[in-house]
Scaffold this motif. Sequence first.
Motif: not given
Length: 84
Positions: A24-30, A43-46, A57-62
Amino acid sequence: MEFSAYLQENGFTIIPVRDKDQLQYGCNSLCIGNGRILAVNEKVARDIVRTPNFDGTIDLVDFSAITAMYGAVHCASQVICRGP
């Protein structure tokens, strides 16, 4: 030397990600600099935020419209180099 051992020896923290979250693209962050990360998997952001070594900081993007086409924020980015 095994890659994860090399990373840990050089000061990197490895955050385990479940197979389900990888799909579910948990490793696909930027990482966009200054400790700021764009993520598409809650889940991965948390998990990243709870890591003791993380102080950004983490911005969770839809990004569901894009992940439906098999890609996420890292896949959809391009490096820009701006001169002085």
